[in-house]
Design a protein around this motif. Structure first.
Motif, PDB file in Angstrom:
ATOM      1  N   VAL A  37       0.819  -1.209   0.000  1.00  0.00           N
ATOM      2  CA  VAL A  37       0.000   0.000   0.000  1.00  0.00           C
ATOM      3  C   VAL A  37       0.858   1.266   0.000  1.00  0.00           C
ATOM      4  CG1 VAL A  37      -1.728   1.293   1.306  1.00  0.00           C
ATOM      5  CG2 VAL A  37      -1.858  -1.194   1.195  1.00  0.00           C
ATOM      6  N   ILE A  38       1.845   1.302   0.883  1.00  0.00           N
ATOM      7  CA  ILE A  38       2.638   2.516   1.065  1.00  0.00           C
ATOM      8  C   ILE A  38       3.529   2.808  -0.138  1.00  0.00           C
ATOM      9  CG2 ILE A  38       4.461   3.555   2.469  1.00  0.00           C
ATOM     10  CD1 ILE A  38       3.262   2.132   4.870  1.00  0.00           C
ATOM     11  N   GLY A  39       4.090   1.785  -0.767  1.00  0.00           N
ATOM     12  CA  GLY A  39       4.981   1.993  -1.906  1.00  0.00           C
ATOM     13  C   GLY A  39       4.336   2.787  -3.037  1.00  0.00           C
ATOM     14  N   PRO A  40       3.222   2.316  -3.578  1.00  0.00           N
ATOM     15  CA  PRO A  40       2.567   3.079  -4.646  1.00  0.00           C
ATOM     16  C   PRO A  40       2.070   4.451  -4.205  1.00  0.00           C
ATOM     17  CG  PRO A  40       1.780   0.826  -4.646  1.00  0.00           C
ATOM     18  CD  PRO A  40       2.619   0.995  -3.408  1.00  0.00           C
ATOM     19  N   LEU A  41       1.585   4.555  -2.966  1.00  0.00           N
ATOM     20  CA  LEU A  41       1.108   5.854  -2.488  1.00  0.00           C
ATOM     21  C   LEU A  41       2.241   6.875  -2.403  1.00  0.00           C
ATOM     22  CD1 LEU A  41      -1.416   4.916   0.341  1.00  0.00           C
ATOM     23  CD2 LEU A  41      -1.910   5.834  -1.930  1.00  0.00           C
ATOM     24  N   SER A  42       3.378   6.455  -1.894  1.00  0.00           N
ATOM     25  CA  SER A  42       4.494   7.398  -1.796  1.00  0.00           C
ATOM     26  C   SER A  42       5.021   7.763  -3.171  1.00  0.00           C
ATOM     27  CB  SER A  42       5.616   6.828  -0.924  1.00  0.00           C
ATOM     28  OG  SER A  42       6.244   5.742  -1.562  1.00  0.00           O
ATOM     29  N   GLY A  43       4.981   6.822  -4.113  1.00  0.00           N
ATOM     30  CA  GLY A  43       5.396   7.126  -5.484  1.00  0.00           C
ATOM     31  C   GLY A  43       4.483   8.146  -6.139  1.00  0.00           C
ATOM     32  N   ARG A  44       3.182   7.980  -5.961  1.00  0.00           N
ATOM     33  CA  ARG A  44       2.221   8.946  -6.521  1.00  0.00           C
ATOM     34  C   ARG A  44       2.363  10.311  -5.865  1.00  0.00           C
ATOM     35  NH1 ARG A  44      -2.932   5.515  -6.072  1.00  0.00           N
ATOM     36  NH2 ARG A  44      -2.229   3.777  -7.321  1.00  0.00           N
ATOM     37  N   TRP A  45       2.554  10.308  -4.543  1.00  0.00           N
ATOM     38  CA  TRP A  45       2.705  11.564  -3.828  1.00  0.00           C
ATOM     39  C   TRP A  45       3.944  12.310  -4.307  1.00  0.00           C
ATOM     40  CZ3 TRP A  45       6.252  13.343  -0.070  1.00  0.00           C
ATOM     41  CH2 TRP A  45       5.878  14.530   0.543  1.00  0.00           C
ATOM     42  N   ALA A  46       5.041  11.588  -4.478  1.00  0.00           N
ATOM     43  CA  ALA A  46       6.280  12.220  -4.942  1.00  0.00           C
ATOM     44  C   ALA A  46       6.105  12.764  -6.363  1.00  0.00           C
ATOM     45  CB  ALA A  46       7.438  11.226  -4.889  1.00  0.00           C
ATOM     46  N   ALA A  47       5.449  12.003  -7.230  1.00  0.00           N
ATOM     47  CA  ALA A  47       5.233  12.460  -8.607  1.00  0.00           C
ATOM     48  C   ALA A  47       4.362  13.713  -8.639  1.00  0.00           C
ATOM     49  CB  ALA A  47       4.592  11.350  -9.428  1.00  0.00           C
ATOM     50  N   ARG A  48       3.338  13.769  -7.804  1.00  0.00           N
ATOM     51  CA  ARG A  48       2.477  14.961  -7.755  1.00  0.00           C
ATOM     52  C   ARG A  48       3.232  16.173  -7.244  1.00  0.00           C
ATOM     53  NH1 ARG A  48      -3.165  12.732  -5.194  1.00  0.00           N
ATOM     54  NH2 ARG A  48      -3.716  11.392  -6.937  1.00  0.00           N
ATOM     55  N   ARG A  49       4.051  15.970  -6.218  1.00  0.00           N
ATOM     56  CA  ARG A  49       4.830  17.087  -5.680  1.00  0.00           C
ATOM     57  C   ARG A  49       5.805  17.624  -6.716  1.00  0.00           C
ATOM     58  NH1 ARG A  49       4.229  19.860  -1.015  1.00  0.00           N
ATOM     59  NH2 ARG A  49       6.444  20.120  -1.196  1.00  0.00           N
ATOM     60  N   ILE A  50       6.462  16.730  -7.436  1.00  0.00           N
ATOM     61  CA  ILE A  50       7.415  17.148  -8.469  1.00  0.00           C
ATOM     62  C   ILE A  50       6.692  17.895  -9.579  1.00  0.00           C
ATOM     63  CG2 ILE A  50       8.972  16.300 -10.263  1.00  0.00           C
ATOM     64  CD1 ILE A  50       9.787  14.101  -8.241  1.00  0.00           C
ATOM     65  N   ALA A  51       5.535  17.378 -10.000  1.00  0.00           N
ATOM     66  CA  ALA A  51       4.760  18.050 -11.045  1.00  0.00           C
ATOM     67  C   ALA A  51       4.306  19.437 -10.570  1.00  0.00           C
ATOM     68  CB  ALA A  51       3.552  17.204 -11.432  1.00  0.00           C
ATOM     69  N   GLY A  52       3.902  19.551  -9.322  1.00  0.00           N
ATOM     70  CA  GLY A  52       3.494  20.844  -8.780  1.00  0.00           C
ATOM     71  C   GLY A  52       4.645  21.832  -8.724  1.00  0.00           C
ATOM     72  N   ILE A  53       5.807  21.364  -8.351  1.00  0.00           N
ATOM     73  CA  ILE A  53       6.983  22.240  -8.298  1.00  0.00           C
ATOM     74  C   ILE A  53       7.355  22.703  -9.696  1.00  0.00           C
ATOM     75  CG2 ILE A  53       9.462  22.270  -7.814  1.00  0.00           C
ATOM     76  CD1 ILE A  53       8.792  20.408  -5.400  1.00  0.00           C
ATOM     77  N   ARG A  54       7.312  21.788 -10.661  1.00  0.00           N
ATOM     78  CA  ARG A  54       7.626  22.162 -12.045  1.00  0.00           C
ATOM     79  C   ARG A  54       6.615  23.159 -12.595  1.00  0.00           C
ATOM     80  NH1 ARG A  54       9.294  16.244 -14.314  1.00  0.00           N
ATOM     81  NH2 ARG A  54      11.419  16.246 -13.470  1.00  0.00           N
ATOM     82  N   ALA A  55       5.339  22.937 -12.300  1.00  0.00           N
ATOM     83  CA  ALA A  55       4.304  23.856 -12.774  1.00  0.00           C
ATOM     84  C   ALA A  55       4.464  25.228 -12.137  1.00  0.00           C
ATOM     85  CB  ALA A  55       2.921  23.291 -12.480  1.00  0.00           C
ATOM     86  N   SER A  56       4.798  25.243 -10.865  1.00  0.00           N
ATOM     87  CA  SER A  56       5.008  26.509 -10.173  1.00  0.00           C
ATOM     88  C   SER A  56       6.215  27.250 -10.740  1.00  0.00           C
ATOM     89  CB  SER A  56       5.201  26.251  -8.681  1.00  0.00           C
ATOM     90  OG  SER A  56       5.518  27.433  -8.011  1.00  0.00           O
ATOM     91  N   ALA A  57       7.262  26.521 -11.034  1.00  0.00           N
ATOM     92  CA  ALA A  57       8.463  27.146 -11.589  1.00  0.00           C
ATOM     93  C   ALA A  57       8.210  27.669 -12.999  1.00  0.00           C
ATOM     94  CB  ALA A  57       9.611  26.155 -11.605  1.00  0.00           C
ATOM     95  N   ALA A  58       7.368  26.988 -13.751  1.00  0.00           N
ATOM     96  CA  ALA A  58       7.073  27.417 -15.121  1.00  0.00           C
ATOM     97  C   ALA A  58       6.238  28.701 -15.146  1.00  0.00           C
ATOM     98  CB  ALA A  58       6.356  26.312 -15.870  1.00  0.00           C
ATOM     99  N   THR A  59       5.381  28.896 -14.157  1.00  0.00           N
ATOM    100  CA  THR A  59       4.511  30.074 -14.131  1.00  0.00           C
ATOM    101  C   THR A  59       5.112  31.217 -13.337  1.00  0.00           C
ATOM    102  OG1 THR A  59       3.317  29.234 -12.209  1.00  0.00           O
ATOM    103  CG2 THR A  59       2.438  28.691 -14.387  1.00  0.00           C
ATOM    104  N   HIS A  60       6.169  30.963 -12.590  1.00  0.00           N
ATOM    105  CA  HIS A  60       6.802  32.005 -11.778  1.00  0.00           C
ATOM    106  C   HIS A  60       7.641  32.914 -12.683  1.00  0.00           C
ATOM    107  CE1 HIS A  60       9.302  33.860  -8.689  1.00  0.00           C
ATOM    108  NE2 HIS A  60       8.295  33.583  -7.862  1.00  0.00           N
ATOM    109  N   PRO A  61       7.487  34.230 -12.547  1.00  0.00           N
ATOM    110  CA  PRO A  61       8.212  35.162 -13.410  1.00  0.00           C
ATOM    111  C   PRO A  61       9.737  35.039 -13.302  1.00  0.00           C
ATOM    112  CG  PRO A  61       6.585  36.330 -12.101  1.00  0.00           C
ATOM    113  CD  PRO A  61       6.594  34.910 -11.640  1.00  0.00           C
ATOM    114  N   ALA A  62      10.251  34.676 -12.142  1.00  0.00           N
ATOM    115  CA  ALA A  62      11.698  34.578 -11.982  1.00  0.00           C
ATOM    116  C   ALA A  62      12.249  33.368 -12.735  1.00  0.00           C
ATOM    117  CB  ALA A  62      12.056  34.481 -10.508  1.00  0.00           C
TER     118      ALA A  62
END
Length: 67
Positions: A37-62
């Motif tokens: 249970v924990i393995g797939p959940l942590s993998g999905r959580w990590a992928a979502r966090r990385i995608a969110g960071i990338r999206a935030s960096a892409a929209t950030h003016p700096a």
């Protein structure tokens, strides 16, 4: 974030050591089933966090090149 995903297996195995002392080796092996249970959940959580960071960096003016 991948660091957390990588650490899930060692954390579960380390957590099984006190379980083995307190409740027996059979129960310690049952805690290993948490990886199902924990393995797939942590993998999905990590992928979502990385995608969110990338999206935030892409929209950030700096993050953009300014001419």
């Amino acid at each position: 974030m991948r660091f957390i995903d990588t650490l899930t297996t060692p954390i579960v195995f380390l957590a099984s050591i006190p379980v083995a002392y307190l409740f027996g080796t059979d129960w310690a092996r049952y805690t290993w089933a948490l990886l199902i249970v924990i393995g797939p959940l942590s993998g999905r959580w990590a992928a979502r966090r990385i995608a969110g960071i990338r999206a935030s960096a892409a929209t950030h003016p700096a993050g953009r090149d300014v001419d």
